[in-house]
Design a protein around this motif. Structure first.
Motif, PDB file in Angstrom:
ATOM      1  N   ALA A   2       0.840  -1.213   0.000  1.00  0.00           N
ATOM      2  CA  ALA A   2       0.000   0.000   0.000  1.00  0.00           C
ATOM      3  C   ALA A   2       0.870   1.256   0.000  1.00  0.00           C
ATOM      4  O   ALA A   2       0.532   2.256  -0.639  1.00  0.00           O
ATOM      5  N   ALA A   3       2.006   1.199   0.688  1.00  0.00           N
ATOM      6  CA  ALA A   3       2.908   2.365   0.732  1.00  0.00           C
ATOM      7  C   ALA A   3       3.433   2.683  -0.665  1.00  0.00           C
ATOM      8  O   ALA A   3       3.532   3.857  -1.056  1.00  0.00           O
ATOM      9  N   ARG A   4       3.748   1.628  -1.425  1.00  0.00           N
ATOM     10  CA  ARG A   4       4.235   1.835  -2.802  1.00  0.00           C
ATOM     11  C   ARG A   4       3.125   2.444  -3.649  1.00  0.00           C
ATOM     12  O   ARG A   4       3.352   3.429  -4.368  1.00  0.00           O
TER      13      ARG A   4
ATOM     14  N   VAL B 120       4.357   6.641  -0.775  1.00  0.00           N
ATOM     15  CA  VAL B 120       4.956   7.147   0.464  1.00  0.00           C
ATOM     16  C   VAL B 120       6.004   6.158   1.000  1.00  0.00           C
ATOM     17  O   VAL B 120       6.447   6.276   2.136  1.00  0.00           O
ATOM     18  N   ASP B 121       6.391   5.192   0.153  1.00  0.00           N
ATOM     19  CA  ASP B 121       7.310   4.143   0.616  1.00  0.00           C
ATOM     20  C   ASP B 121       8.671   4.700   1.039  1.00  0.00           C
ATOM     21  O   ASP B 121       9.351   4.089   1.853  1.00  0.00           O
ATOM     22  N   HIS B 122       9.052   5.870   0.516  1.00  0.00           N
ATOM     23  CA  HIS B 122      10.341   6.467   0.922  1.00  0.00           C
ATOM     24  C   HIS B 122      10.280   6.982   2.367  1.00  0.00           C
ATOM     25  O   HIS B 122      11.315   7.273   2.959  1.00  0.00           O
ATOM     26  N   ARG B 123       9.078   7.106   2.926  1.00  0.00           N
ATOM     27  CA  ARG B 123       8.967   7.617   4.306  1.00  0.00           C
ATOM     28  C   ARG B 123       8.582   6.531   5.309  1.00  0.00           C
ATOM     29  O   ARG B 123       8.418   6.826   6.496  1.00  0.00           O
ATOM     30  N   VAL B 124       8.423   5.270   4.837  1.00  0.00           N
ATOM     31  CA  VAL B 124       7.958   4.196   5.729  1.00  0.00           C
ATOM     32  C   VAL B 124       8.925   3.011   5.715  1.00  0.00           C
ATOM     33  O   VAL B 124       9.238   2.481   4.648  1.00  0.00           O
TER      34      VAL B 124
END
Ligand code: SAM
Length: 221
Positions: free
Chosen positions: A87-89, A93-97
């Motif tokens: 879901a982050a991808r 927002v995957d760069h922040r999680v």
């Protein structure tokens, strides 16, 4: 009781794995109400990074990331965290999680005073003994920087399921396959010793409804 029986805790881990596998994204993609409160409290305290414990598939971790926080999300279910990363991808927002598989019965895998804020929605009331909950809050205190904020929620002894199902001692009851440690108010107060207890807010979530307390406490600067 000094410790939740190991077999109950291990069975719960398998139960959560199976639950996320059969019900992917079971809590939905909208953030919880406590996460919205926490984001405001964390921002007011000047936090930049958030550690979320028991993040599941990440409805709240991803919200914190969308709000601009750097997020470290942990859970003992690799399946939940896999769904969180997917879901982050998708939400870019995957760069922040970052995620880490971690059982909160073990010490937190982070250095002293390394995080600004900690969030845990319905995690402290899982299959943990009172002793394990105290140890966990001690770990939260260790990893938080001075002035750091901790927001957690727990089902409490006014919940409709309190006393229902199989009793495991220490206010732990197993109902429908899920074990819950229902908090008495005295436990909230004991966990706040040495902290500033900013707020204990009663609220409800879900269809039952679950009756919870949202606790906000902070460390001296
Ligand atoms: C009630 S769910 C809440 C999930 C998430 N906080 C949310 O509200 O969407 C509790 C979560 O805690 C995790 N959990 C339970 N016991 C745990 C433990 N001992 N260590 C780490 N995670 C645990 C479960 O895998 C599950 O994801």
């Amino acid at each position: 009781m000094d410790g939740a029986p190991q077999d109950l805790a291990d069975a719960q881990r398998q139960h959560w794995q199976d639950t996320y596998r059969t019900h992917p994204g079971m809590y939905g993609q909208e953030p919880s109400a406590p996460a919205a409160h926490a984001a405001r409290a964390f921002r007011a305290a000047g936090a930049g990074n958030v550690l979320e414990l028991g993040a599941g598939h990440g409805r709240d971790a991803l919200f914190f990331a969308r709000e601009g926080f750097t997020v470290q999300a942990t859970d003992f279910s690799p399946t939940g965290l896999e769904q969180l990363r997917d879901a982050a991808r998708l939400q870019e927002v995957d760069h922040r999680v970052a995620t880490a598989v971690h059982d909160v019965r073990e010490p937190l895998p982070f250095p002293d005073a390394s995080v600004d804020a900690v969030f845990a929605h319905m995690l402290l009331c899982m299959a943990l003994s009172t002793k394990e909950i105290h140890a966990l809050v001690g770990e939260v205190r260790r990893v938080l920087r001075p002035g750091g904020t901790f927001v957690y929620t727990v089902r409490h002894s006014g919940d409709a399921h309190y006393g229902a199902g199989t009793a495991h001692g220490d206010d732990l009851y197993e109902h429908g396959g899920f074990a819950v440690h229902f908090f008495p108010r005295a436990l909230v107060d004991a966990l706040a010793e040495g902290w500033t207890l900013n707020e204990v807010h009663a609220f409800e979530e879900g269809g039952l409804p679950r009756r919870l307390w949202r606790v906000t406490q902070s460390l001296p600067r």
